[in-house]
Design an enzyme around this catalytic site. Structure first.
Site, PDB file in Angstrom:
ATOM      1  N   GLY A 180       0.758  -1.246   0.000  1.00 35.20           N
ATOM      2  CA  GLY A 180       0.000   0.000   0.000  1.00 35.20           C
ATOM      3  C   GLY A 180       0.793   1.304   0.000  1.00 35.20           C
ATOM      4  O   GLY A 180       0.199   2.366   0.130  1.00 35.20           O
ATOM      5  N   CYS A 303       9.780  -3.687  -9.570  1.00 35.49           N
ATOM      6  CA  CYS A 303      11.025  -3.437  -8.831  1.00 35.49           C
ATOM      7  C   CYS A 303      12.065  -4.448  -9.282  1.00 35.49           C
ATOM      8  O   CYS A 303      12.782  -5.029  -8.487  1.00 35.49           O
ATOM      9  CB  CYS A 303      10.809  -3.417  -7.323  1.00 35.49           C
ATOM     10  SG  CYS A 303       9.842  -4.769  -6.691  1.00 35.49           S
TER      11      CYS A 303
END
Ligand code: SAM
Length: 377
Positions: A180, A303
């Site tokens: 989040g 990522c």
């Protein structure tokens, strides 16, 4: 002949070692002479950023961080822009206001003085220590009413959110939202009319609720709809709906994979899942674009350093949308990010599509790949 007893006699290769071996082979070729420096960055302590919570006494919090010599890298980047281009807008421009926007942070700040031609999501403040400074932030403390002052995350995670450039009144979808950090950054803009935060994992969506509870006033939490659906189906569920869509996909999570055995994508049991990642990523990106309105913007991010999970996924998704849905996409040029944020991050100079933050010992953020796609029809 004697049967080999694999399970008892073959030493188990740690997942981290396996990951590093794969990276040495693939990234050694992909990045050439840059790889040894990226590799040592990946294996060393990563740097964090403190995303300021505008819904608490933000001034007090930022003052404390400034006393520790940390600075808001987004604001600082505006100064770089001015130094490079003295003709750039002097001072700060006021953010647009809209009656459609239901919520505003307690203090809507002036914008950093960026070029007036390219905009980034407003009101986001993220503090980092300067290049080469490896100081650590303290865990955030709750204020008088129990709201936390900042959220610690890889500062490079803020860049995809800035690139999304959420504007007042926007309907926003965060397709893979848990735990989040980026959702919280999206909400700091004070611009979301509604935010749909989705994640396939039910347990991880619990973390989204916790964040809302710890960082936002209850009225604001009401604009967030949390779901745990398969993001790949979103294109059928809500077509042509959102102004902005963030598609922050599951990936090999390169930094985690070389330092942490737990939940490691290079676990032998997850080989199939790992090999299927680019396919899943394409499906999620296609679904994200289908759920955007014509004229809407989508940011894809990972990522990982892997071209197969980054540029190739973008290219494949653009191709599929053209062939199967007759939808045209424009891939946006984000090279201005390289100029603005050069003092904070180490950018890969040779990305064909999108931008890639490289881990580096003096600026150990990332890896973070992000690419902005504009849906034309
Ligand atoms: N955006 C998050 C943040 O900033 O904190 C990080 C997202 S993480 C890189 C990717 C997430 O995708 C994981 O939480 C995972 O549970 C979720 N995911 C995996 N497969 C999915 C699917 N088919 N649909 C939606 N979410 C999925």
């Amino acid at each position: 002949a004697q049967k080999k007893k694999w399970a008892s006699t073959t030493p188990r290769v740690p997942c981290t070692r396996r990951a590093l071996r794969v990276f040495d082979m693939t990234y050694g070729v992909q990045f050439g002479s840059l790889w040894p420096s990226i590799r040592i960055g990946l294996l060393s302590e990563q740097k964090y950023g403190a995303l300021i919570n505008n819904y608490c006494d933000a001034q007090k919090v930022t003052q404390e961080l400034e006393e520790m010599q940390a600075a808001d890298f987004i604001w600082e980047s505006g100064k770089v822009e001015q130094d490079l281009d003295p003709a750039a807008e002097q001072g700060a421009s006021e953010p647009e206001s809209s009656s459609e926007t239901q919520t505003e942070p307690s203090e809507l700040q002036a914008q950093p003085p960026h070029s007036p031609f390219i905009s980034i999501s407003p009101n986001i403040k993220c503090y980092t220590f300067p290049k080469g400074d490896i100081s650590l932030f303290h865990p955030a403390r709750p204020d008088m009413i129990g709201v936390l002052g900042y959220y610690l995350l890889d500062a490079a995670s803020i860049l995809p959110v800035l690139a999304l450039n959420v504007q007042p009144g926007n309907l926003v979808l965060d397709l893979c939202a848990a735990p989040g950090g980026k959702m919280l950054a999206l909400l700091q803009t004070g611009c979301c009319r509604q935010l749909a935060a989705n994640d396939l994992s039910v347990s991880r969506t619990r973390r989204l609720r916790q964040i809302l509870h710890s960082y936002l006033p209850e009225e604001l939490s009401k604009i967030v709809r949390i779901t745990s659906w398969d993001g790949r189906k979103w294109g059928d569920l809500e077509m042509n709906t959102y102004d902005r869509v963030l598609v922050d996909v599951p990936c090999t999570n390169d930094r985690h994979s070389v330092v942490e055995e737990d939940n490691n994508m290079f676990n032998q049991m997850r080989k199939g899942e790992r090999q299927m990642l680019p396919m899943l990523q394409v499906e999620l990106l296609v679904a994200g674009i289908l759920s955007a309105k014509p004229g809407g913007d989508v940011v894809y991010s990972t990522c990982s350093l892997s071209q197969l999970q980054n540029e190739y996924v973008v290219e494949r998704a653009v191709e599929l949308l053209a062939i199967q849905h007759d939808i045209s996409i424009q891939v946006e040029d984000l090279s201005c990010f390289r100029k603005w944020f050069q003092n904070t991050f180490s950018f890969y100079p040779d990305c064909r599509l999108g931008e890639l933050i490289l881990p580096h010992l003096t600026a150990n953020f990332g890896p973070m790949y992000f690419c902005k796609l504009h849906r034309l029809n």
